[in-house]
Enzyme design. Sequence first.
Site, PDB file in Angstrom:
ATOM      1  N   ARG A   9      22.715  26.174  54.269  1.00 51.10           N
ATOM      2  CA  ARG A   9      21.269  26.021  54.481  1.00 51.10           C
ATOM      3  C   ARG A   9      20.449  27.137  53.820  1.00 51.10           C
ATOM      4  O   ARG A   9      19.373  26.901  53.314  1.00 51.10           O
ATOM      5  CB  ARG A   9      20.947  26.053  55.984  1.00 51.10           C
ATOM      6  N   CYS A  42      12.029  22.113  69.183  1.00 52.22           N
ATOM      7  CA  CYS A  42      11.677  22.483  67.807  1.00 52.22           C
ATOM      8  C   CYS A  42      10.157  22.539  67.658  1.00 52.22           C
ATOM      9  O   CYS A  42       9.622  23.431  66.986  1.00 52.22           O
ATOM     10  CB  CYS A  42      12.232  21.475  66.810  1.00 52.22           C
ATOM     11  N   CYS A  47      11.380  16.614  68.164  1.00 50.63           N
ATOM     12  CA  CYS A  47      12.198  17.346  69.143  1.00 50.63           C
ATOM     13  C   CYS A  47      11.317  18.381  69.856  1.00 50.63           C
ATOM     14  O   CYS A  47      10.671  19.199  69.197  1.00 50.63           O
ATOM     15  CB  CYS A  47      13.349  17.994  68.369  1.00 50.63           C
TER      16      CYS A  47
HETATM   17  C1  LIG Z   1       9.109  22.389  62.634  1.00 50.97           C
HETATM   18  C2  LIG Z   1      10.586  22.180  62.722  1.00 50.97           C
HETATM   19  C3  LIG Z   1      11.301  22.934  63.609  1.00 50.97           C
HETATM   20  C4  LIG Z   1      12.686  22.753  63.720  1.00 50.97           C
HETATM   21  N1  LIG Z   1      13.378  23.494  64.613  1.00 50.97           N
HETATM   22  C5  LIG Z   1      14.707  23.283  64.763  1.00 50.97           C
HETATM   23  C6  LIG Z   1      15.451  24.001  65.740  1.00 50.97           C
HETATM   24  O1  LIG Z   1      14.916  24.821  66.479  1.00 50.97           O
HETATM   25  N2  LIG Z   1      16.783  23.739  65.859  1.00 50.97           N
HETATM   26  C7  LIG Z   1      17.404  22.798  65.059  1.00 50.97           C
HETATM   27  O2  LIG Z   1      18.599  22.602  65.218  1.00 50.97           O
HETATM   28  N3  LIG Z   1      16.717  22.122  64.120  1.00 50.97           N
HETATM   29  C8  LIG Z   1      15.401  22.337  63.960  1.00 50.97           C
HETATM   30  N4  LIG Z   1      14.706  21.625  63.012  1.00 50.97           N
HETATM   31  C9  LIG Z   1      15.452  20.759  62.080  1.00 50.97           C
HETATM   32  C10 LIG Z   1      15.959  21.581  60.856  1.00 50.97           C
HETATM   33  O3  LIG Z   1      14.922  22.338  60.272  1.00 50.97           O
HETATM   34  C11 LIG Z   1      16.516  20.683  59.770  1.00 50.97           C
HETATM   35  O4  LIG Z   1      15.513  19.819  59.351  1.00 50.97           O
HETATM   36  C12 LIG Z   1      17.712  19.905  60.217  1.00 50.97           C
HETATM   37  O5  LIG Z   1      18.682  20.787  60.684  1.00 50.97           O
HETATM   38  C13 LIG Z   1      18.298  19.056  59.064  1.00 50.97           C
HETATM   39  O6  LIG Z   1      18.653  19.922  58.011  1.00 50.97           O
HETATM   40  P1  LIG Z   1      19.034  19.433  56.554  1.00 50.97           P
HETATM   41  O7  LIG Z   1      20.169  20.234  56.046  1.00 50.97           O
HETATM   42  O8  LIG Z   1      19.158  17.955  56.546  1.00 50.97           O
HETATM   43  O9  LIG Z   1      17.817  19.823  55.624  1.00 50.97           O
HETATM   44  P2  LIG Z   1      16.378  20.264  56.022  1.00 50.97           P
HETATM   45  O10 LIG Z   1      16.415  21.630  56.614  1.00 50.97           O
HETATM   46  O11 LIG Z   1      15.701  19.189  56.803  1.00 50.97           O
HETATM   47  O12 LIG Z   1      15.676  20.416  54.603  1.00 50.97           O
HETATM   48  C14 LIG Z   1      15.323  19.284  53.789  1.00 50.97           C
HETATM   49  C15 LIG Z   1      15.359  19.701  52.318  1.00 50.97           C
HETATM   50  O13 LIG Z   1      14.425  20.776  52.108  1.00 50.97           O
HETATM   51  C16 LIG Z   1      14.954  21.719  51.196  1.00 50.97           C
HETATM   52  N5  LIG Z   1      15.018  23.023  51.858  1.00 50.97           N
HETATM   53  C17 LIG Z   1      15.782  23.386  52.915  1.00 50.97           C
HETATM   54  N6  LIG Z   1      15.523  24.636  53.303  1.00 50.97           N
HETATM   55  C18 LIG Z   1      14.580  25.092  52.451  1.00 50.97           C
HETATM   56  C19 LIG Z   1      13.896  26.321  52.330  1.00 50.97           C
HETATM   57  N7  LIG Z   1      14.108  27.347  53.175  1.00 50.97           N
HETATM   58  N8  LIG Z   1      13.012  26.461  51.338  1.00 50.97           N
HETATM   59  C20 LIG Z   1      12.762  25.457  50.495  1.00 50.97           C
HETATM   60  N9  LIG Z   1      13.357  24.250  50.558  1.00 50.97           N
HETATM   61  C21 LIG Z   1      14.259  24.066  51.525  1.00 50.97           C
HETATM   62  C22 LIG Z   1      16.324  21.259  50.795  1.00 50.97           C
HETATM   63  O14 LIG Z   1      16.233  20.606  49.558  1.00 50.97           O
HETATM   64  C23 LIG Z   1      16.701  20.287  51.900  1.00 50.97           C
HETATM   65  O15 LIG Z   1      17.569  19.294  51.466  1.00 50.97           O
HETATM   66  C24 LIG Z   1      13.334  21.778  62.907  1.00 50.97           C
HETATM   67  C25 LIG Z   1      12.588  21.021  62.001  1.00 50.97           C
HETATM   68  C26 LIG Z   1      11.230  21.199  61.909  1.00 50.97           C
HETATM   69  C27 LIG Z   1      10.438  20.355  60.954  1.00 50.97           C
END
Ligand SMILES: Cc1cc2nc3c(=O)[nH]c(=O)nc-3n(C[C@H](O)[C@H](O)[C@H](O)COP(=O)(O)OP(=O)(O)OC[C@H]3O[C@@H](n4cnc5c(N)ncnc54)[C@H](O)[C@@H]3O)c2cc1C
Length: 561
Positions: A261, A356, A353
């Site tokens: 991540r 979150c 959620c």
């Molecule tokens: C406001 C909010 C709060 C959340 N809080 C929590 C929580 O407390 N606990 C929990 O378990 N989950 C939380 N989530 C969910 C978490 O952030 C991820 O969305 C989830 O874990 C799915 O992750 P993923 O690997 O599919 O990609 P995601 O994290 O959803 O990212 C989607 C895409 O964005 C891009 N990306 C990822 N990180 C970055 C970055 N840092 N900078 C730029 N681009 C990026 C990548 O291309 C990625 O494929 C939260 C989501 C939101 C919107």
Amino acid sequence: QNVTENNLEPRSISFGGNTSVVPSAVPPPVPPPLNSTYFCTIDKGEVINPTCDVTFDEINEINGKIRKDLVSLVHTDFFKYFRLHLYKQCPFWNQNNGFCVNRACAVDVVEDWDSLPEYWQPEVLGGLQENETISDEESVKEDCKFLDDLCANNKKQRMIEPDIEYCDINDLHGEGSVLVDLTANPERFTGYGGQESSQIWSSIYGENCFSQGETGQSLAKDAFYRLVSGLHASIGTHLSNDHLNTETGKWGPDLDLFMARVGNFPDRVSNMYFNYAVVSKALWKIKPYLDHLKFCDSYDPSVKATIMNILSQLDSKVFNENLIFEGELSSKLKDDFRIRFKNVTQIMDCVHCDRCRMWGKVQTTGYATSLKILFELDESNENSKQHVVDKLTKYELIALFNTFDRLSKSIESVNNFEKMYNVRLEGGKIASFFKQNNFFKLLGRASRSISESVQSISKSIDQVSESQKPSGPVFADLKLPETNSKGSDEPKTNVWVKAWHTEIHNVCEAFKFIFRSYLDLPRNLYTLVLSVVNSMWNSFVGARYWNWEEENPVVYNLNTW
Ligand SMILES: Cc1cc2nc3c(=O)[nH]c(=O)nc-3n(C[C@H](O)[C@H](O)[C@H](O)COP(=O)(O)OP(=O)(O)OC[C@H]3O[C@@H](n4cnc5c(N)ncnc54)[C@H](O)[C@@H]3O)c2cc1C
């Protein structure tokens, strides 16, 4: 960088008449192999960013100094409670298609009001109702000092200047809001993800589209992207650091998840440091005012000392906010920036959620407060100070310190993950040695090698005796004792069995010896008595000159077996 650069291909879709941007399905990132040292691509001696005159190392150092105080501060009664509208309708689209039904997604709201300190009682909080507004004159007459309403039952609502807000602070209180204990609802892995969370992130990144042609636009755009990406990375760090291992049922850090991540993307790590610099500069800027902060008597006076300890470690050079809207300080660009960031705070209502959403709201409020302090507070202008600082609410202050704590925790976690990463990478050989050679395996191997060597010895003995056997009709007349002709055909007697038999034999021999000693005792006693009586008789008849003992030395036979 924009949405497309982050693999989030946006498409337009209509939600209840509004056109908004939602993502197409995003495949999970494919992490590079662990042995490519991505952590090392960050030079920690380099400055974070052109707007920050501070290195990664320096931020690590600052964080190390304040971490303990910050943790204790956000655990105090004043800073651990937060009031917010947790269940608002998403303002950007009508329907929420997804729900996070995990227990980990839930928020425990405060219901046992009696257990709370006075300044958190409903009647005190009730003083912040939206409908109670006062006029400008009253506001001035009131001569309100910075954060006067921290403890008092202030029935008057100050005028809110909408043009300097980066979030809707009315959103935090009023009817329908709930009080939460942040420490009872830690930010960690909830299982929220998939299409729903991707949609939220895509909409957030989609806000980073400023109107073309503005002076300084690129720096503002860059700062906006970094803020959002830093928040995203910080959330990713927390959920990796406090992750549920479904096999063991235990919570703990998951290095692989962190690398996938955040760790494999140096820009994401650096954006977290950027956010740390931004929030810490905002805190540094209000330090003179926090110094005069008056808490009510019932409140622990050491809290102020803790705040001052933290602020005394911060540095003004960590972030230069004046560079962002440089030049003629385009007010339009700044307005654009502010409105777009306000949208980000409102997108939080669309997060499916609860847990979150709660932390999303706390942190976006913290960033919004930082931006207000940085971009709207002109230190050389007394009016601007009045305008900004005196009107900060306790919710903004609590959000600000909690957001700083979240970032501080992320920086600490990044450093811990780096250690874990290096241990795995460089200590891989040692680790694999121990993995392959744990105690029981070593023991098993040792016993195998002992029995193998014993067998090889007995084999070689057999071979020697075999070699001693005449191989042919040589010395045909020589009679050798009969050997066990079955020997070579039968399986060999186990050496352990042989050893057992030898031991049993020795014990039997010992018993035989003791038994024989008992049998010999009467005879030996008789011999002894006879010799003593004889000696006495000789002495009695005067045969002293003759030493019978010299002539007949007593010889004892010792059984030295
Ligand atoms: C406001 C909010 C709060 C959340 N809080 C929590 C929580 O407390 N606990 C929990 O378990 N989950 C939380 N989530 C969910 C978490 O952030 C991820 O969305 C989830 O874990 C799915 O992750 P993923 O690997 O599919 O990609 P995601 O994290 O959803 O990212 C989607 C895409 O964005 C891009 N990306 C990822 N990180 C970055 C970055 N840092 N900078 C730029 N681009 C990026 C990548 O291309 C990625 O494929 C939260 C989501 C939101 C919107």
